[in-house]
Design an enzyme around this catalytic site. Structure first.
Site, short mmCIF file in Angstrom:
data_model
loop_
_atom_site.label_atom_id
_atom_site.label_comp_id
_atom_site.label_asym_id
_atom_site.label_seq_id
_atom_site.Cartn_x
_atom_site.Cartn_y
_atom_site.Cartn_z
N ASP A 122 -47.35 8.91 -18.96
CA ASP A 122 -46.78 10.21 -18.62
C ASP A 122 -47.40 11.25 -19.56
O ASP A 122 -48.02 10.90 -20.58
CB ASP A 122 -45.26 10.13 -18.78
CG ASP A 122 -44.57 11.45 -18.49
OD1 ASP A 122 -44.88 12.07 -17.46
OD2 ASP A 122 -43.72 11.86 -19.31
N ASP B 266 -45.88 15.18 -20.26
CA ASP B 266 -44.91 16.01 -20.98
C ASP B 266 -43.87 15.15 -21.69
O ASP B 266 -43.18 14.34 -21.06
CB ASP B 266 -44.20 16.97 -20.01
CG ASP B 266 -45.15 18.02 -19.46
OD1 ASP B 266 -46.32 18.04 -19.86
OD2 ASP B 266 -44.70 18.83 -18.62
N ASP C 205 -41.07 8.90 -20.99
CA ASP C 205 -39.89 9.32 -21.75
C ASP C 205 -38.69 9.72 -20.89
O ASP C 205 -37.60 9.88 -21.41
CB ASP C 205 -40.24 10.50 -22.66
CG ASP C 205 -40.38 11.80 -21.87
OD1 ASP C 205 -41.20 11.84 -20.92
OD2 ASP C 205 -39.67 12.77 -22.17
#
Length: 272
Positions: free
Chosen positions: A9, A11, A214
């Protein structure tokens, strides 16, 4: 030795949640390149954003855009056997309907739920919501297969919204900042599995997937990975990953945690 693939991922993971900086990850990115371990972006960001970011990150690998809605393979890499859509410099594998269908569907729920679609925002609005520059905001608005929503309603309303979307073959995934409308077959995990299979077809060794994320929209990807890594967030508690008890949760946040975890795994796997 197994071939390693790193799916990441952006961001809050490879990029800092607040300022999108990735300096802490640069040494590990260089290590992956030196060891010829593909680092594959798997993100909610658009093709236009990723063309720029890949250059900044010094990556030339395939990538997955818009929360698993599309896989982009640079020409000359991974000779896939199934038919793909040809663009100037990439082969495209889409997994969902075009954005126009999603925006039309969203309009039908505008009176029932409180949200603002990306298509109704100005670049200034997106800059304010994300902290992006004007050029970055405009790239974020160039979407092909998803429609982000600024969700202004309750979590309970979001669950009702999801149920309303199911008969249309559309889902609503919650990301770090927005709720993303996309086809029901669009999923980071499904796109990752498809791309893993392309690598496996061309590898004599078994392929092992490391996935790092996250947020809630990373749960499927992490659940499907051979080695799942949950990056600690300064904004929210780590999401639960059902059925997995070997999740590596980092001590550090963002790109520092990203490097922390990958360095541990590469040492453990005997790569470095």
């Amino acid at each position: 030795m197994a071939q390693l693939l790193v799916f990441t991922d952006l961001d809050g993971t490879l990029l800092d949640h607040h300022d999108y900086n990735f300096d802490a990850a640069v040494p590990t990115l260089k290590t992956l390149a030196m060891m010829e371990i593909p680092c594959i972006i798997n993100t909610s960001k658009t093709f236009a954003e990723l063309v720029v970011l890949r250059k900044a990150l010094n990556l030339n690998t395939p990538f997955i855009s818009e929360n698993g809605a599309a896989v982009w393979i640079p020409k000359g890499q991974l000779n896939c056997t199934e038919p793909l859509i040809e663009t100037d410099t990439f082969w495209l594998k889409p997994f969902g309907p075009a954005r126009e269908q999603l925006t039309e569907l969203a309009q039908g729920f505008a009176e029932q739920f409180s949200f603002t679609p990306f298509s109704e925002l100005s670049s200034a609005d997106v800059m304010h919501l994300t902290g992006l520059t004007e050029a970055e905001a405009e790239a974020a608005m160039e979407r092909h297969f998803t429609e982000p929503l600024v969700w202004r309603d309750s979590p309970l309303a979001l669950e009702r919204f999801r149920k309303e979307l199911e008969p249309h073959g559309i889902q609503a995934q919650k990301g770090g900042r927005f709720v993303h409308l996309m086809g029901s077959q669009c999923d980071k995990a499904k796109a990752m599995a498809w791309l893993k299979e392309q690598y496996q077809q061309q590898s004599a060794s078994p392929v092992t997937v490391i996935a790092l994320g996250d947020g809630e929209n990373d749960i499927g990807m992490l659940k499907a990975a051979d080695i799942p890594v949950l990056i600690r967030s300064p904004k929210h508690l780590p999401p639960q990953i059902p059925g997995r008890h070997n999740i590596l949760l980092t001590e550090k946040c963002g790109p520092a945690g990203w490097s922390e975890a990958l360095n541990q795994i590469l040492i453990r796997e005997g790569v470095i």
